[in-house]
Design an enzyme around this catalytic site. Sequence first.
Site, PDB file in Angstrom:
ATOM      1  N   HIS A 130      43.242  43.398  37.438  1.00 13.61           N
ATOM      2  CA  HIS A 130      42.418  42.753  36.424  1.00 13.61           C
ATOM      3  C   HIS A 130      43.302  42.456  35.219  1.00 13.61           C
ATOM      4  O   HIS A 130      44.276  43.162  34.953  1.00 13.61           O
ATOM      5  CB  HIS A 130      41.280  43.704  36.036  1.00 13.61           C
ATOM      6  CG  HIS A 130      40.223  43.120  35.170  1.00 13.61           C
ATOM      7  ND1 HIS A 130      40.393  42.936  33.804  1.00 13.61           N
ATOM      8  CD2 HIS A 130      38.956  42.693  35.445  1.00 13.61           C
ATOM      9  CE1 HIS A 130      39.291  42.432  33.293  1.00 13.61           C
ATOM     10  NE2 HIS A 130      38.396  42.269  34.256  1.00 13.61           N
ATOM     11  N   ASP A 207      43.649  52.086  37.210  1.00 14.80           N
ATOM     12  CA  ASP A 207      42.481  51.402  36.663  1.00 14.80           C
ATOM     13  C   ASP A 207      41.304  51.728  37.574  1.00 14.80           C
ATOM     14  O   ASP A 207      41.199  51.210  38.688  1.00 14.80           O
ATOM     15  CB  ASP A 207      42.740  49.899  36.611  1.00 14.80           C
ATOM     16  CG  ASP A 207      41.516  49.093  36.192  1.00 14.80           C
ATOM     17  OD1 ASP A 207      40.457  49.699  35.941  1.00 14.80           O
ATOM     18  OD2 ASP A 207      41.615  47.855  36.142  1.00 14.80           O
ATOM     19  N   GLN A 210      36.338  50.013  38.906  1.00 16.35           N
ATOM     20  CA  GLN A 210      35.522  49.920  40.116  1.00 16.35           C
ATOM     21  C   GLN A 210      35.571  51.215  40.918  1.00 16.35           C
ATOM     22  O   GLN A 210      34.568  51.655  41.482  1.00 16.35           O
ATOM     23  CB  GLN A 210      35.995  48.753  40.996  1.00 16.35           C
ATOM     24  CG  GLN A 210      35.980  47.398  40.315  1.00 16.35           C
ATOM     25  CD  GLN A 210      34.599  46.948  39.885  1.00 16.35           C
ATOM     26  OE1 GLN A 210      33.599  47.275  40.521  1.00 16.35           O
ATOM     27  NE2 GLN A 210      34.542  46.187  38.802  1.00 16.35           N
ATOM     28  N   LYS A 233      29.936  49.889  33.866  1.00 15.06           N
ATOM     29  CA  LYS A 233      29.855  49.587  35.295  1.00 15.06           C
ATOM     30  C   LYS A 233      29.243  50.751  36.079  1.00 15.06           C
ATOM     31  O   LYS A 233      28.914  50.612  37.251  1.00 15.06           O
ATOM     32  CB  LYS A 233      31.244  49.251  35.839  1.00 15.06           C
ATOM     33  CG  LYS A 233      31.889  48.041  35.165  1.00 15.06           C
ATOM     34  CD  LYS A 233      33.284  47.780  35.708  1.00 15.06           C
ATOM     35  CE  LYS A 233      34.033  46.749  34.870  1.00 15.06           C
ATOM     36  NZ  LYS A 233      33.478  45.388  34.973  1.00 15.06           N
ATOM     37  N   CYS A 371      38.838  37.383  35.978  1.00 15.47           N
ATOM     38  CA  CYS A 371      39.920  38.017  35.212  1.00 15.47           C
ATOM     39  C   CYS A 371      41.021  38.519  36.136  1.00 15.47           C
ATOM     40  O   CYS A 371      41.551  39.627  35.957  1.00 15.47           O
ATOM     41  CB  CYS A 371      39.386  39.156  34.346  1.00 15.47           C
ATOM     42  SG  CYS A 371      38.274  38.619  33.039  1.00 15.47           S
TER      43      CYS A 371
END
Length: 413
Positions: A130, A207, A210, A233, A371
Amino acid sequence: MADGATVTRKFDIDAIRTEFPILSREVNGKPLVYLDSAASAQKPQAVIDCFTNQMSHAYANVHRGLHTLANETTSAMEDAREDARRFLNASDVHEIVFTKGATEGINLVANGIAAQIQPGDEIILSVMEHHANIIPWHFLRERHGAVLKWIPVLEDGQLDMDAYEAAFSGKTRFVAMTHMSNVLGTATDAKRITDVAHARGVQVLLDGCQGAVHLTVDVQDLDVDFYVFAPHKLYGPSGVGVLYGKREALEALRPYQGGGEMIETVTMDGATYGEIPHKFEAGTPPILEIIALGAAIRWYEQFDRAEVQRHEKALYERAFDAVRQINNLTVHGTAPGKGSVLTFSVDGAHPHDIAQILDKYGVAIRAGHHCAQPLMTHLGVSATARASFGIYNTAEEVDTFVEALSKTLRMLG
């Protein structure tokens, strides 16, 4: 499950849906089918109530007051820090830093290591990152002469681990990698990524925007140096992020921002800074959002994580089996063990047109580059459409999406 979390509820999709007020609304005269949770998930009543109740009954600034409201608010905020620690299975609550978002967490780490970066030093990324996990490292390229090394993905979307291992050199200083792609749904082999880097003396940031939602995260088992995720999220509020860092890794970073809260002493001649995590939490934090993120974690921890994952996987597979029958449609990302993200493109149909027409049927999906422009370039497309599934989605909603997509493509055909 994370250490200390207790499953208290049976997974009942009908009961779960009643806890999300927005799911009862209509869009364009049709029942809302929300398939954009990878961008931002909807909020259960428990999170909404937490936010409003805190604002109504016990709000004040934190850490600095001695009165009752200040103490109550500080306690609620620090309880949320413990919730985040438990959720990630961090060993110490001081390893949890609250930020204004996951993006700020990555920027904090990049800024913190900047002084160590010399011209020619290398930072390893993947092509499926991302932008939030790309631009901070570009800053180090622009300002400090760092070299970014990009790891490709295989045809099914898996990270090319052979290329990853071969990318290391004597100049490699850092690895920044996704735990789960927001486009391909690929779940990377985070343990192996970390082990390979550590064997070469290199730190790793994952990261988890998700991954924290769709995978089971144990930062101690992963042995990762830094991990970030975005509560919005995870059925929580926006405007707040969580950065985990090993104690020694955080202590080695220079402060990211200056101001109130992060100091120990200030004189006209100098300043000393507080201990972690507070040295990274300058100014008044997003107090209500932090407290509500704790409520989101506690709400989510009621459910068996494996059962949630099975539910989401079944939704993805139902959608995948249906859309792959559509002529000229390509699904991007079919790696084993991938998350519940269905990204696709259709020859002759622009993703933006697909999304806008689906909205007429009440179906909300994402369209664009998500993104992730380097990944779009790698895939040979300018944009894609994406349907992403969450805890509250149903098989019937998948069928509605597929039927609406078929009608949309006939209209565009």
